[in-house]
Design a protein around this motif. Sequence first.
Motif, PDB file in Angstrom:
ATOM      1  N   SER A   1       5.923  -0.012  -9.330  1.00 36.77           N
ATOM      2  CA  SER A   1       6.830   0.914  -8.050  1.00 36.77           C
ATOM      3  C   SER A   1       5.656   0.616  -6.822  1.00 36.77           C
TER       4      SER A   1
ATOM      5  N   GLY B   1       6.134  -0.145  -3.093  1.00 34.67           N
ATOM      6  CA  GLY B   1       5.385   0.571  -2.067  1.00 34.67           C
ATOM      7  C   GLY B   1       4.787  -0.178  -0.964  1.00 34.67           C
TER       8      GLY B   1
ATOM      9  N   ASN C   1       7.213  -2.066   1.309  1.00 34.74           N
ATOM     10  CA  ASN C   1       7.903  -1.485   2.314  1.00 34.74           C
ATOM     11  C   ASN C   1       7.090  -0.505   3.126  1.00 34.74           C
TER      12      ASN C   1
ATOM     13  N   SER D   1       4.817   2.090   2.576  1.00 29.05           N
ATOM     14  CA  SER D   1       4.891   3.327   2.048  1.00 29.05           C
ATOM     15  C   SER D   1       3.263   3.597   1.415  1.00 29.05           C
TER      16      SER D   1
ATOM     17  N   ARG E   1      11.247  -1.684   8.562  1.00 28.38           N
ATOM     18  CA  ARG E   1      12.053  -0.850   7.335  1.00 28.38           C
ATOM     19  C   ARG E   1      13.709  -0.824   7.772  1.00 28.38           C
TER      20      ARG E   1
ATOM     21  N   THR F   1      15.214  -0.237   0.566  1.00 24.14           N
ATOM     22  CA  THR F   1      14.663   0.366  -0.662  1.00 24.14           C
ATOM     23  C   THR F   1      15.370   1.033  -1.483  1.00 24.14           C
TER      24      THR F   1
ATOM     25  N   HIS G   1      14.788   3.554  -4.230  1.00 20.37           N
ATOM     26  CA  HIS G   1      13.796   4.320  -5.041  1.00 20.37           C
ATOM     27  C   HIS G   1      14.295   4.596  -6.350  1.00 20.37           C
ATOM     28  N   GLN G   2      13.200   5.004  -7.210  1.00 21.51           N
ATOM     29  CA  GLN G   2      13.633   5.330  -8.604  1.00 21.51           C
ATOM     30  C   GLN G   2      14.026   6.820  -8.600  1.00 21.51           C
ATOM     31  N   HIS G   3      13.649   7.378  -7.715  1.00 22.85           N
ATOM     32  CA  HIS G   3      14.266   8.943  -7.676  1.00 22.85           C
ATOM     33  C   HIS G   3      15.113   8.961  -6.617  1.00 22.85           C
TER      34      HIS G   3
ATOM     35  N   GLU H   1      15.945   9.253  -3.441  1.00 20.00           N
ATOM     36  CA  GLU H   1      15.500   9.954  -2.379  1.00 20.00           C
ATOM     37  C   GLU H   1      16.877  10.275  -1.633  1.00 20.00           C
TER      38      GLU H   1
ATOM     39  N   ASP I   1      14.145  -0.254  -7.426  1.00 19.62           N
ATOM     40  CA  ASP I   1      13.187   0.420  -8.551  1.00 19.62           C
ATOM     41  C   ASP I   1      14.039   0.816  -9.650  1.00 19.62           C
TER      42      ASP I   1
END
Length: 226
Positions: A22, A26, A29, A31, A58, A63, A65-67, A69, A150
């Motif tokens: 992860s 990051g 991208n 972050s 961007r 992206t 994300h695993q969570h 967003e 991710d």
Amino acid sequence: MDLAVAAGERVAVIGASGAGKSTLLGVLNGSVTPTAGSVRVLGTEVAGLRGPALRRLRARTGTMHQHLELIGPLRVVHNVNAGRLGTWSAARALRSLVQPQGLDDVRTALARVDLADRMFQRTDRLSGGQRQRVALARLLVQRPELVLADEPASALDPALADQALQLLGGLAVERGGALITCLHDPALALRHCDRIVGLVDGRVTLDAPTSSLTLAELERFYGVVR
């Protein structure tokens, strides 16, 4: 780490939790800022990018994300349209919160992930797998050149996981870009990626085309790092 990904490649990054997968996404991208070294994404040096320059990069880099967003209280259509915020003016983005814009494109993207009937439902009322597909639809309307994903199939059943990886790979290749995805499922990586990069403690210890690897070898790789 010394790693280069060519246009058109679909790369799976594998490794145990904490290996740096992860963090790598990051860094790519923008972050996460690396403490040393150089990072070039789509021909642009990432370090030091701020404001409009970072937003432009961007907009070209999608992206997942695993969570995820996602904003739970918002309707699905608004979360999907968030994929266009890098190209919309602030005025259009605010207007879309009242009267959603680009409904045809949103409907098409949701249909591709089997959620066309959920466009106006609150996102926090969806299951985990459905929310993951909303995040995928957000990428489909963004149409980025580089796709960073991710664990994009962690909450999906096997059939939907295959569908998700096919969509992500196709999305990247059709724009002449690449897919870099972190995966915990070696079989999924072998089926949908051209190359597998294995990380251990932030270092590349495996980098090979999938055609030269077997499922047993990848399972042994996981056995070593665990």
